[in-house]
Write a protein that holds these residues in place. Structure first.
Motif, PDB file in Angstrom:
ATOM      1  N   VAL A   1      34.173  41.114  42.237  1.00  0.00           N
ATOM      2  CA  VAL A   1      35.096  42.121  41.709  1.00  0.00           C
ATOM      3  C   VAL A   1      34.863  43.467  42.384  1.00  0.00           C
ATOM      4  CG1 VAL A   1      35.682  43.445  39.638  1.00  0.00           C
ATOM      5  CG2 VAL A   1      35.486  40.954  39.513  1.00  0.00           C
ATOM      6  N   SER A   2      33.590  43.802  42.645  1.00  0.00           N
ATOM      7  CA  SER A   2      33.286  45.099  43.248  1.00  0.00           C
ATOM      8  C   SER A   2      33.670  45.185  44.723  1.00  0.00           C
ATOM      9  CB  SER A   2      31.801  45.424  43.085  1.00  0.00           C
ATOM     10  OG  SER A   2      31.006  44.597  43.924  1.00  0.00           O
ATOM     11  N   LEU A   3      33.843  44.047  45.383  1.00  0.00           N
ATOM     12  CA  LEU A   3      34.096  44.037  46.826  1.00  0.00           C
ATOM     13  C   LEU A   3      35.553  43.804  47.212  1.00  0.00           C
ATOM     14  CD1 LEU A   3      31.026  41.970  48.078  1.00  0.00           C
ATOM     15  CD2 LEU A   3      31.402  44.432  48.341  1.00  0.00           C
ATOM     16  N   VAL A   4      36.390  43.368  46.280  1.00  0.00           N
ATOM     17  CA  VAL A   4      37.760  42.989  46.627  1.00  0.00           C
ATOM     18  C   VAL A   4      38.771  43.931  45.992  1.00  0.00           C
ATOM     19  CG1 VAL A   4      37.114  40.564  46.905  1.00  0.00           C
ATOM     20  CG2 VAL A   4      38.030  41.342  44.725  1.00  0.00           C
ATOM     21  N   ASP A   5      39.987  43.876  46.508  1.00  0.00           N
ATOM     22  CA  ASP A   5      41.076  44.670  45.950  1.00  0.00           C
ATOM     23  C   ASP A   5      41.785  43.948  44.821  1.00  0.00           C
ATOM     24  OD1 ASP A   5      41.156  47.106  47.743  1.00  0.00           O
ATOM     25  OD2 ASP A   5      41.174  45.480  49.202  1.00  0.00           O
ATOM     26  N   ASP A   6      41.759  42.622  44.850  1.00  0.00           N
ATOM     27  CA  ASP A   6      42.392  41.825  43.804  1.00  0.00           C
ATOM     28  C   ASP A   6      41.676  40.485  43.744  1.00  0.00           C
ATOM     29  OD1 ASP A   6      44.267  41.223  41.794  1.00  0.00           O
ATOM     30  OD2 ASP A   6      45.600  40.256  43.236  1.00  0.00           O
ATOM     31  N   ILE A   7      41.541  39.939  42.549  1.00  0.00           N
ATOM     32  CA  ILE A   7      40.863  38.648  42.383  1.00  0.00           C
ATOM     33  C   ILE A   7      41.491  37.906  41.215  1.00  0.00           C
ATOM     34  CG2 ILE A   7      39.071  39.632  40.910  1.00  0.00           C
ATOM     35  CD1 ILE A   7      37.105  37.635  42.351  1.00  0.00           C
ATOM     36  N   ASN A   8      41.536  36.581  41.352  1.00  0.00           N
ATOM     37  CA  ASN A   8      42.102  35.744  40.311  1.00  0.00           C
ATOM     38  C   ASN A   8      41.429  34.377  40.376  1.00  0.00           C
ATOM     39  OD1 ASN A   8      43.916  35.037  38.214  1.00  0.00           O
ATOM     40  ND2 ASN A   8      45.274  34.075  39.708  1.00  0.00           N
ATOM     41  N   HIS A   9      41.257  33.750  39.231  1.00  0.00           N
ATOM     42  CA  HIS A   9      40.773  32.379  39.214  1.00  0.00           C
ATOM     43  C   HIS A   9      41.620  31.562  38.263  1.00  0.00           C
ATOM     44  CE1 HIS A   9      38.577  32.671  35.322  1.00  0.00           C
ATOM     45  NE2 HIS A   9      38.384  33.926  35.690  1.00  0.00           N
TER      46      HIS A   9
ATOM     47  N   THR B   1      29.297  36.468  35.183  1.00  0.00           N
ATOM     48  CA  THR B   1      28.080  36.305  35.983  1.00  0.00           C
ATOM     49  C   THR B   1      27.928  37.435  36.999  1.00  0.00           C
ATOM     50  OG1 THR B   1      29.192  34.995  37.696  1.00  0.00           O
ATOM     51  CG2 THR B   1      28.255  33.780  35.813  1.00  0.00           C
ATOM     52  N   LEU B   2      26.725  37.564  37.512  1.00  0.00           N
ATOM     53  CA  LEU B   2      26.451  38.554  38.548  1.00  0.00           C
ATOM     54  C   LEU B   2      27.289  38.282  39.794  1.00  0.00           C
ATOM     55  CD1 LEU B   2      24.783  40.964  39.515  1.00  0.00           C
ATOM     56  CD2 LEU B   2      23.041  39.333  40.266  1.00  0.00           C
ATOM     57  N   GLY B   3      27.432  37.017  40.171  1.00  0.00           N
ATOM     58  CA  GLY B   3      28.236  36.660  41.340  1.00  0.00           C
ATOM     59  C   GLY B   3      29.680  37.090  41.202  1.00  0.00           C
ATOM     60  N   TRP B   4      30.254  36.877  40.014  1.00  0.00           N
ATOM     61  CA  TRP B   4      31.641  37.306  39.794  1.00  0.00           C
ATOM     62  C   TRP B   4      31.727  38.827  39.843  1.00  0.00           C
ATOM     63  CZ3 TRP B   4      36.050  34.775  40.044  1.00  0.00           C
ATOM     64  CH2 TRP B   4      37.205  35.435  39.644  1.00  0.00           C
ATOM     65  N   GLY B   5      30.770  39.512  39.243  1.00  0.00           N
ATOM     66  CA  GLY B   5      30.755  40.975  39.271  1.00  0.00           C
ATOM     67  C   GLY B   5      30.682  41.505  40.694  1.00  0.00           C
ATOM     68  N   LEU B   6      29.901  40.845  41.537  1.00  0.00           N
ATOM     69  CA  LEU B   6      29.818  41.229  42.947  1.00  0.00           C
ATOM     70  C   LEU B   6      31.178  41.076  43.611  1.00  0.00           C
ATOM     71  CD1 LEU B   6      28.132  41.967  45.472  1.00  0.00           C
ATOM     72  CD2 LEU B   6      27.724  39.509  45.750  1.00  0.00           C
TER      73      LEU B   6
END
Length: 147
Positions: free
Chosen positions: A115-123, A108-113
């Motif tokens: 990813v672009s703003l953080v250094d690391d992400i996980n769900h 989704t666009l929200g997830w893409g946003l």
């Protein structure tokens, strides 16, 4: 942090810096109280000397992560949020009991946003409970925001 039945939703992060013990801020809020979580996120980023753009990014990150979870939450359940504050880094975790065990849609666009703003992400989705627990973890480093 526990859910409405006293079960732990967010376990220990397991990551600690050798030079300083991370400080923790934990919130359990209703779905209508997202502005409170954003306000806490901004206050933490300000105290940690993030610049104005990075503070806005931290608020946006927290808002988007929580929104992705709230969309999947069982009505009436709490959103559990944790800020782990360490030198030059904020780790934000949010968890909610979901109505199904599907993972967060990372197309989704929200997830893409995020990813672009953080250094690391996980769900993740914990299906060991009667209601699945959906969780998002993000890392934001202060150095990233500085020129």
């Amino acid at each position: 942090m526990t859910d409405h039945l006293g079960r732990a939703l967010l376990g220990p992060t397991g990551e600690h810096h050798a030079t300083a013990t991370p400080r923790l801020v934990e919130l359990t809020v209703g779905m209508a109280e997202l502005p409170l979580v954003r306000t806490v996120a901004a206050a933490i980023a300000m105290r940690e000397d993030y610049d104005i753009e990075a503070i806005a990014d931290v608020k946006l990150i927290v808002d988007e992560a929580c929104s992705l979870l709230v969309d999947r939450a069982v009505a009436g359940t709490a959103l559990v949020c944790r800020f782990e504050i360490a030198p030059s880094r904020i780790r934000f975790s949010a968890a909610v009991e979901g109505f199904d065990a599907r993972p967060i849609d990372d197309t989704t666009l929200g997830w893409g946003l995020l990813v672009s703003l953080v250094d690391d992400i996980n769900h993740t989705v914990d299906t060991s409970r009667p209601l699945p627990v959906l969780r998002i973890d993000v890392d934001v480093r202060r150095e990233r925001s500085r020129p």
